[in-house]
Scaffold this active site. Sequence first.
Site, PDB file in Angstrom:
ATOM      1  N   GLU A 134      -5.252  -5.067  10.549  1.00 36.03           N
ATOM      2  CA  GLU A 134      -4.275  -4.108  10.668  1.00 36.03           C
ATOM      3  C   GLU A 134      -4.477  -3.137  12.225  1.00 36.03           C
ATOM      4  O   GLU A 134      -5.189  -2.301  12.123  1.00 36.03           O
ATOM      5  CB  GLU A 134      -4.212  -2.956   9.700  1.00 36.03           C
ATOM      6  CG  GLU A 134      -4.035  -3.626   8.289  1.00 36.03           C
ATOM      7  CD  GLU A 134      -3.327  -2.460   7.197  1.00 36.03           C
ATOM      8  OE1 GLU A 134      -2.279  -2.548   6.641  1.00 36.03           O
ATOM      9  OE2 GLU A 134      -3.988  -1.431   6.941  1.00 36.03           O
ATOM     10  N   HIS A 142      -9.340   1.505   4.863  1.00 33.85           N
ATOM     11  CA  HIS A 142      -8.039   1.429   5.621  1.00 33.85           C
ATOM     12  C   HIS A 142      -8.232   2.334   7.005  1.00 33.85           C
ATOM     13  O   HIS A 142      -8.992   3.302   6.878  1.00 33.85           O
ATOM     14  CB  HIS A 142      -7.025   2.041   4.591  1.00 33.85           C
ATOM     15  CG  HIS A 142      -5.653   1.879   5.354  1.00 33.85           C
ATOM     16  ND1 HIS A 142      -5.386   2.841   6.362  1.00 33.85           N
ATOM     17  CD2 HIS A 142      -4.776   0.942   5.111  1.00 33.85           C
ATOM     18  CE1 HIS A 142      -3.972   2.496   6.560  1.00 33.85           C
ATOM     19  NE2 HIS A 142      -3.628   1.347   6.021  1.00 33.85           N
ATOM     20  N   ASN A 185       0.828  -1.081  -0.047  1.00 31.74           N
ATOM     21  CA  ASN A 185      -0.058   0.081   0.093  1.00 31.74           C
ATOM     22  C   ASN A 185       0.958   1.077  -0.106  1.00 31.74           C
ATOM     23  O   ASN A 185       1.628   1.634   1.073  1.00 31.74           O
ATOM     24  CB  ASN A 185      -1.018  -0.167   1.267  1.00 31.74           C
ATOM     25  CG  ASN A 185      -1.703   1.315   1.568  1.00 31.74           C
ATOM     26  OD1 ASN A 185      -1.942   2.118   0.522  1.00 31.74           O
ATOM     27  ND2 ASN A 185      -2.295   1.331   2.579  1.00 31.74           N
ATOM     28  N   TRP A 186       0.759   1.802  -1.050  1.00 27.38           N
ATOM     29  CA  TRP A 186       1.910   2.986  -1.296  1.00 27.38           C
ATOM     30  C   TRP A 186       1.550   4.453  -0.569  1.00 27.38           C
ATOM     31  O   TRP A 186       2.248   5.191  -0.677  1.00 27.38           O
ATOM     32  CB  TRP A 186       2.194   3.400  -2.681  1.00 27.38           C
ATOM     33  CG  TRP A 186       2.723   2.073  -3.800  1.00 27.38           C
ATOM     34  CD1 TRP A 186       3.054   0.915  -3.065  1.00 27.38           C
ATOM     35  CD2 TRP A 186       3.252   2.215  -5.070  1.00 27.38           C
ATOM     36  NE1 TRP A 186       3.580   0.018  -4.277  1.00 27.38           N
ATOM     37  CE2 TRP A 186       3.755   1.161  -5.279  1.00 27.38           C
ATOM     38  CE3 TRP A 186       3.485   3.120  -5.701  1.00 27.38           C
ATOM     39  CZ2 TRP A 186       4.526   0.811  -6.480  1.00 27.38           C
ATOM     40  CZ3 TRP A 186       4.074   3.032  -6.906  1.00 27.38           C
ATOM     41  CH2 TRP A 186       4.726   1.625  -7.163  1.00 27.38           C
ATOM     42  N   LYS A 187       0.338   4.308  -0.215  1.00 28.35           N
ATOM     43  CA  LYS A 187      -0.489   5.326   0.464  1.00 28.35           C
ATOM     44  C   LYS A 187      -0.366   6.601  -0.303  1.00 28.35           C
ATOM     45  O   LYS A 187      -0.181   6.402  -1.638  1.00 28.35           O
ATOM     46  CB  LYS A 187       0.140   5.464   1.970  1.00 28.35           C
ATOM     47  CG  LYS A 187      -0.157   4.290   2.593  1.00 28.35           C
ATOM     48  CD  LYS A 187       0.256   4.440   4.241  1.00 28.35           C
ATOM     49  CE  LYS A 187       0.057   3.016   4.816  1.00 28.35           C
ATOM     50  NZ  LYS A 187       0.113   3.192   6.310  1.00 28.35           N
ATOM     51  N   GLY A 228       2.896   1.863  10.982  1.00 25.71           N
ATOM     52  CA  GLY A 228       4.111   3.294  11.044  1.00 25.71           C
ATOM     53  C   GLY A 228       4.559   3.399  12.256  1.00 25.71           C
ATOM     54  O   GLY A 228       5.214   4.474  12.314  1.00 25.71           O
ATOM     55  N   GLY A 281       3.115  -1.298   4.292  1.00 21.76           N
ATOM     56  CA  GLY A 281       3.051   0.077   4.111  1.00 21.76           C
ATOM     57  C   GLY A 281       4.553   0.668   3.848  1.00 21.76           C
ATOM     58  O   GLY A 281       5.272   0.751   2.732  1.00 21.76           O
ATOM     59  N   GLY A 282       5.178   1.320   4.864  1.00 18.98           N
ATOM     60  CA  GLY A 282       6.343   1.935   4.735  1.00 18.98           C
ATOM     61  C   GLY A 282       7.538   0.963   3.847  1.00 18.98           C
ATOM     62  O   GLY A 282       8.352   1.448   3.109  1.00 18.98           O
ATOM     63  N   SER A 291       3.685  -2.240  10.154  1.00 22.36           N
ATOM     64  CA  SER A 291       4.949  -2.578  10.733  1.00 22.36           C
ATOM     65  C   SER A 291       5.609  -3.943  10.004  1.00 22.36           C
ATOM     66  O   SER A 291       6.349  -4.464  10.695  1.00 22.36           O
ATOM     67  CB  SER A 291       5.360  -2.333  12.033  1.00 22.36           C
ATOM     68  OG  SER A 291       5.071  -0.892  12.286  1.00 22.36           O
TER      69      SER A 291
HETATM   70  P1  13P Z   1       3.218   0.242   7.843  1.00 20.83           P
HETATM   71  O1  13P Z   1       3.771  -1.199   7.170  1.00 20.83           O
HETATM   72  O2  13P Z   1       3.959   1.368   7.387  1.00 20.83           O
HETATM   73  O3  13P Z   1       3.120  -0.055   9.269  1.00 20.83           O
HETATM   74  O4  13P Z   1       1.546   0.603   7.070  1.00 20.83           O
HETATM   75  C1  13P Z   1       0.971  -0.490   7.049  1.00 20.83           C
HETATM   76  C2  13P Z   1      -0.230  -0.429   6.437  1.00 20.83           C
HETATM   77  O5  13P Z   1      -1.122   0.752   6.875  1.00 20.83           O
HETATM   78  C3  13P Z   1      -0.685  -0.936   5.312  1.00 20.83           C
HETATM   79  O6  13P Z   1      -1.915  -0.579   4.536  1.00 20.83           O
END
Ligand code: 13P
Length: 249
Positions: free
Chosen positions: A167, A95, A9-11, A173, A234-235, A213
């Site tokens: 999640e 999300h 998920n590149w946000k 994050g 995410g990250g 994470s």
């Molecule tokens: P992180 O991997 O940065 O914690 O984010 C998780 C997320 O929200 C994926 O949708």
Amino acid sequence: MRLPVIAGNWKMHKTMEEARALTRAIKDGAGGATHCTVVLAPPFTSLAAVCGETKGSSIQLAAQNVHWEPKGAFTGEISIAMLEDAGCSMVIIGHSERRQYFGETDETVNRRVKAVLNSSLKAIVCIGETLAEREAGRVHDLITQQLAGGLAGLTHQSLSHIILAYEPVWAIGTGRTASPEIAQEVHKAIRDWLSRQFGTEAAQEVRILYGGSVKPDNVSVLMRQPDIDGALVGGACLEAESFLRIIHY
Ligand code: 13P
């Protein structure tokens, strides 16, 4: 039986050019992966660019949100047909960042999910508790409420359109991953709920991803849990090197 899903998920990250470069690197490193389905979820503006780069590979394209109406005067919204047209086969719904910052509720999640059922898309439906809810001992109630609300009105046949993502908000994050035991416990509770609502057979087919994470050094132990069928990253999905290490967990 359940093919794992590793989704990035590149946000709100990456311009089109950056998106193309990242996709090329991921395709080079993982385009032929058969042990899991690799999914990239870039921002709307990069969907077509990423789609162009993934041609000829098994990488799947997902959007980060979708509106439930097929068309009309809904400024700023994107329809299912538009996502299909851009090459998407999946869409993330509900999300926690959409719930936290943009007023998403179980009811609007449910509207989006129901709209997806009549399309070629699969929905990656996100649920998860905040730290305060966990500390108050409300995890199971909250998860049940989000599942019952978000999946209201669905039949066991429609579950084939659904991928779930657990999640925990406190793990997103923060670098504070849920322990494999905590994640497995909630994943099992989710599958038990699905069994009660839709039957064991249908529940056994549903992929339940963990997000929060996920990193190269914790993905393997998470993936060894019986009810964890993949990761929503995410990250660590924003660099090819770390995302590829997660894909090859
Ligand atoms: P992180 O991997 O940065 O914690 O984010 C998780 C997320 O929200 C994926 O949708």
